[in-house]
Design a protein around this motif. Structure first.
Motif, PDB file in Angstrom:
ATOM      1  N   UNK A 119       5.810  11.552   3.919  1.00 44.48           N
ATOM      2  CA  UNK A 119       5.394  12.796   3.263  1.00 44.48           C
ATOM      3  C   UNK A 119       4.118  13.383   3.860  1.00 44.48           C
ATOM      4  N   UNK A 120       4.181  14.684   4.149  1.00 48.64           N
ATOM      5  CA  UNK A 120       3.083  15.371   4.844  1.00 48.64           C
ATOM      6  C   UNK A 120       2.021  15.831   3.846  1.00 48.64           C
ATOM      7  N   UNK A 121       0.774  15.463   4.135  1.00 50.52           N
ATOM      8  CA  UNK A 121      -0.349  15.825   3.268  1.00 50.52           C
ATOM      9  C   UNK A 121      -0.968  17.142   3.717  1.00 50.52           C
ATOM     10  N   UNK A 122      -1.220  17.282   5.016  1.00 50.49           N
ATOM     11  CA  UNK A 122      -1.936  18.454   5.527  1.00 50.49           C
ATOM     12  C   UNK A 122      -1.617  18.612   7.010  1.00 50.49           C
ATOM     13  N   UNK A 123      -1.565  19.855   7.464  1.00 48.65           N
ATOM     14  CA  UNK A 123      -1.337  20.140   8.884  1.00 48.65           C
ATOM     15  C   UNK A 123      -2.284  21.234   9.345  1.00 48.65           C
ATOM     16  N   UNK A 124      -2.595  21.223  10.616  1.00 51.38           N
ATOM     17  CA  UNK A 124      -3.359  22.314  11.228  1.00 51.38           C
ATOM     18  C   UNK A 124      -2.577  22.781  12.444  1.00 51.38           C
ATOM     19  N   UNK A 125      -2.475  24.101  12.606  1.00 44.15           N
ATOM     20  CA  UNK A 125      -1.747  24.670  13.743  1.00 44.15           C
ATOM     21  C   UNK A 125      -2.698  25.474  14.618  1.00 44.15           C
ATOM     22  N   UNK A 126      -2.492  25.380  15.918  1.00 44.23           N
ATOM     23  CA  UNK A 126      -3.283  26.177  16.870  1.00 44.23           C
ATOM     24  C   UNK A 126      -2.329  26.788  17.907  1.00 44.23           C
TER      25      UNK A 126
ATOM     26  N   UNK B 207       0.841  -1.210   0.000  1.00 43.95           N
ATOM     27  CA  UNK B 207       0.000   0.000   0.000  1.00 43.95           C
ATOM     28  C   UNK B 207       0.881   1.268   0.000  1.00 43.95           C
ATOM     29  N   UNK B 208       1.963   1.225  -0.744  1.00 44.13           N
ATOM     30  CA  UNK B 208       2.910   2.347  -0.788  1.00 44.13           C
ATOM     31  C   UNK B 208       2.201   3.654  -1.170  1.00 44.13           C
ATOM     32  N   UNK B 209       2.357   4.656  -0.335  1.00 44.52           N
ATOM     33  CA  UNK B 209       1.694   5.963  -0.547  1.00 44.52           C
ATOM     34  C   UNK B 209       0.178   5.843  -0.628  1.00 44.52           C
TER      35      UNK B 209
ATOM     36  N   UNK C 208       9.254  12.256  -3.644  1.00 49.64           N
ATOM     37  CA  UNK C 208      10.195  12.192  -2.511  1.00 49.64           C
ATOM     38  C   UNK C 208       9.452  12.430  -1.213  1.00 49.64           C
ATOM     39  N   UNK C 209       9.911  13.471  -0.474  1.00 54.39           N
ATOM     40  CA  UNK C 209       9.268  13.768   0.812  1.00 54.39           C
ATOM     41  C   UNK C 209       8.072  14.708   0.665  1.00 54.39           C
ATOM     42  N   UNK C 210       7.881  15.212  -0.539  1.00 60.37           N
ATOM     43  CA  UNK C 210       6.919  16.309  -0.703  1.00 60.37           C
ATOM     44  C   UNK C 210       5.617  15.848  -1.336  1.00 60.37           C
ATOM     45  N   UNK C 211       4.530  16.298  -0.746  1.00 62.91           N
ATOM     46  CA  UNK C 211       3.209  16.054  -1.329  1.00 62.91           C
ATOM     47  C   UNK C 211       2.763  17.346  -1.999  1.00 62.91           C
ATOM     48  N   UNK C 212       2.327  17.250  -3.246  1.00 69.20           N
ATOM     49  CA  UNK C 212       1.717  18.424  -3.874  1.00 69.20           C
ATOM     50  C   UNK C 212       0.261  18.112  -4.168  1.00 69.20           C
ATOM     51  N   UNK C 213      -0.552  19.125  -4.028  1.00 64.49           N
ATOM     52  CA  UNK C 213      -1.993  18.970  -4.237  1.00 64.49           C
ATOM     53  C   UNK C 213      -2.356  19.797  -5.463  1.00 64.49           C
ATOM     54  N   UNK C 214      -2.929  19.140  -6.422  1.00 60.51           N
ATOM     55  CA  UNK C 214      -3.291  19.818  -7.670  1.00 60.51           C
ATOM     56  C   UNK C 214      -4.487  20.757  -7.455  1.00 60.51           C
TER      57      UNK C 214
ATOM     58  N   UNK D   9      -0.317  21.455  17.070  1.00 58.82           N
ATOM     59  CA  UNK D   9      -1.184  21.100  15.955  1.00 58.82           C
ATOM     60  C   UNK D   9      -1.155  19.623  15.637  1.00 58.82           C
ATOM     61  N   UNK D  10      -1.527  19.303  14.414  1.00 59.39           N
ATOM     62  CA  UNK D  10      -1.596  17.899  13.999  1.00 59.39           C
ATOM     63  C   UNK D  10      -1.259  17.780  12.519  1.00 59.39           C
ATOM     64  N   UNK D  11      -0.955  16.548  12.136  1.00 58.49           N
ATOM     65  CA  UNK D  11      -0.427  16.274  10.801  1.00 58.49           C
ATOM     66  C   UNK D  11      -1.043  14.997  10.247  1.00 58.49           C
ATOM     67  N   UNK D  12      -1.469  15.048   8.997  1.00 54.26           N
ATOM     68  CA  UNK D  12      -1.778  13.794   8.281  1.00 54.26           C
ATOM     69  C   UNK D  12      -0.639  13.571   7.296  1.00 54.26           C
ATOM     70  N   UNK D  13      -0.054  12.382   7.361  1.00 55.55           N
ATOM     71  CA  UNK D  13       1.078  12.087   6.476  1.00 55.55           C
ATOM     72  C   UNK D  13       0.967  10.672   5.938  1.00 55.55           C
ATOM     73  N   UNK D  14       1.659  10.427   4.827  1.00 57.36           N
ATOM     74  CA  UNK D  14       1.729   9.065   4.323  1.00 57.36           C
ATOM     75  C   UNK D  14       2.712   8.274   5.177  1.00 57.36           C
ATOM     76  N   UNK D  15       2.423   7.008   5.339  1.00 59.04           N
ATOM     77  CA  UNK D  15       3.261   6.170   6.193  1.00 59.04           C
ATOM     78  C   UNK D  15       4.385   5.547   5.369  1.00 59.04           C
ATOM     79  N   UNK D  16       5.603   5.721   5.894  1.00 57.18           N
ATOM     80  CA  UNK D  16       6.768   5.060   5.288  1.00 57.18           C
ATOM     81  C   UNK D  16       7.458   4.260   6.393  1.00 57.18           C
ATOM     82  N   UNK D  17       8.584   3.657   6.034  1.00 60.56           N
ATOM     83  CA  UNK D  17       9.294   2.840   7.013  1.00 60.56           C
ATOM     84  C   UNK D  17       9.837   3.685   8.168  1.00 60.56           C
TER      85      UNK D  17
END
Ligand code: GRF
Length: 227
Positions: A158-165, A111-113, A204-210, A144-152
């Motif tokens: 790679x970070x998809x989205x973050x929220x800061x408070x 289930x890579x990425x 690589x480490x970067x997620x881009x959102x179209x 805050x919190x982070x949603x990221x893809x899981x790697x080893x």
């Protein structure tokens, strides 16, 4: 990895892995029910038979499965069984929503990425357990919190989205955890929605959102500049 089609013929099939309370699972199901997330929860898998998340899943009509790690000789074999069950249910995206296990390549590879995790800190700060406590101990002013893809690498994918408070003066772990959780419930469904729309690309480490509008250049400053 790119997912091109933004017009899926059918809802994205999710597999949600849980170990505990299940409030993020609840947030996902709520957004699906409201018609704001074009996905369906194909299966909820727990490594703990008594996880409240399982009860929630059943109440909301999701297929559930309990897999007991103790029944498998190795962590890899257990993760292989989890991967098998996810495939059997036709899962396209896996969400770790309070899943208290470090997963091995036996699950990551197939289930890579396609595995997202929610972590209650602004990664790469405060990986691992008790992230909100770590944040309070470190005296940070923004959490805050982070949603990221899981790697080893645990909590480094790679970070998809973050929220800061802002952290409030004198705030303790429990209060911060509560307020961070509210943001988790907003960004987890959003990350899934972006993926379901085929707008997520990992390089690589970067997620881009179209197709995103550039975010406003608004800083969250704590303590505030005035007052
Ligand atoms: C959340 O704080 C999440 O960030 C962490 O585990 C907790 C799960 O909460 N990974 P819930 O089970 O979704 O309520």
């Amino acid at each position: 990895m790119t997912r091109r089609s933004s017009h899926r013929p059918r809802p994205l099939k999710l597999g949600v892995l849980v170990s505990g309370r299940g409030s993020n699972l609840g947030a996902i199901l709520d957004e699906i029910r409201r018609g704001r997330l074009r996905a369906e929860v194909a299966v909820v898998i727990s490594d703990k038979p008594d996880a409240p998340a399982l009860q929630l899943a059943r109440t909301r009509g999701c297929a559930t499965l309990v897999l007991d790690p103790k029944s498998y000789p190795t962590r890899e074999q257990f993760d292989g069984a989890v991967a098998g069950a996810l495939k059997q249910h036709g899962v396209e995206l896996v969400v770790l929503a309070g899943y208290l296990r470090i997963i091995t390549p036996a699950l990551i590879e197939p289930f890579r990425h396609r595995i997202m995790n929610i972590h209650p800190a602004l990664l790469p700060s405060f990986p691992g357990l008790k992230a909100q406590w770590q944040a309070v101990e470190a005296g940070v002013k923004l959490a805050g919190c982070t949603v990221h893809f899981v790697t080893e690498e645990v909590d480094r994918g790679p970070i998809v989205i973050q929220a800061a408070i802002p952290v409030r003066p004198g705030e303790r772990e429990a209060s911060l955890a509560r307020r961070v959780l509210r943001q988790e419930h907003r960004i987890v469904p959003r990350a899934i929605e972006l993926y379901a729309q085929g707008r997520v690309r990992v390089t690589g480490r970067t997620v881009t959102i179209r197709g995103l509008r550039a975010p406003k250049d608004t800083a969250l400053i704590n303590p505030p500049l005035m007052g």
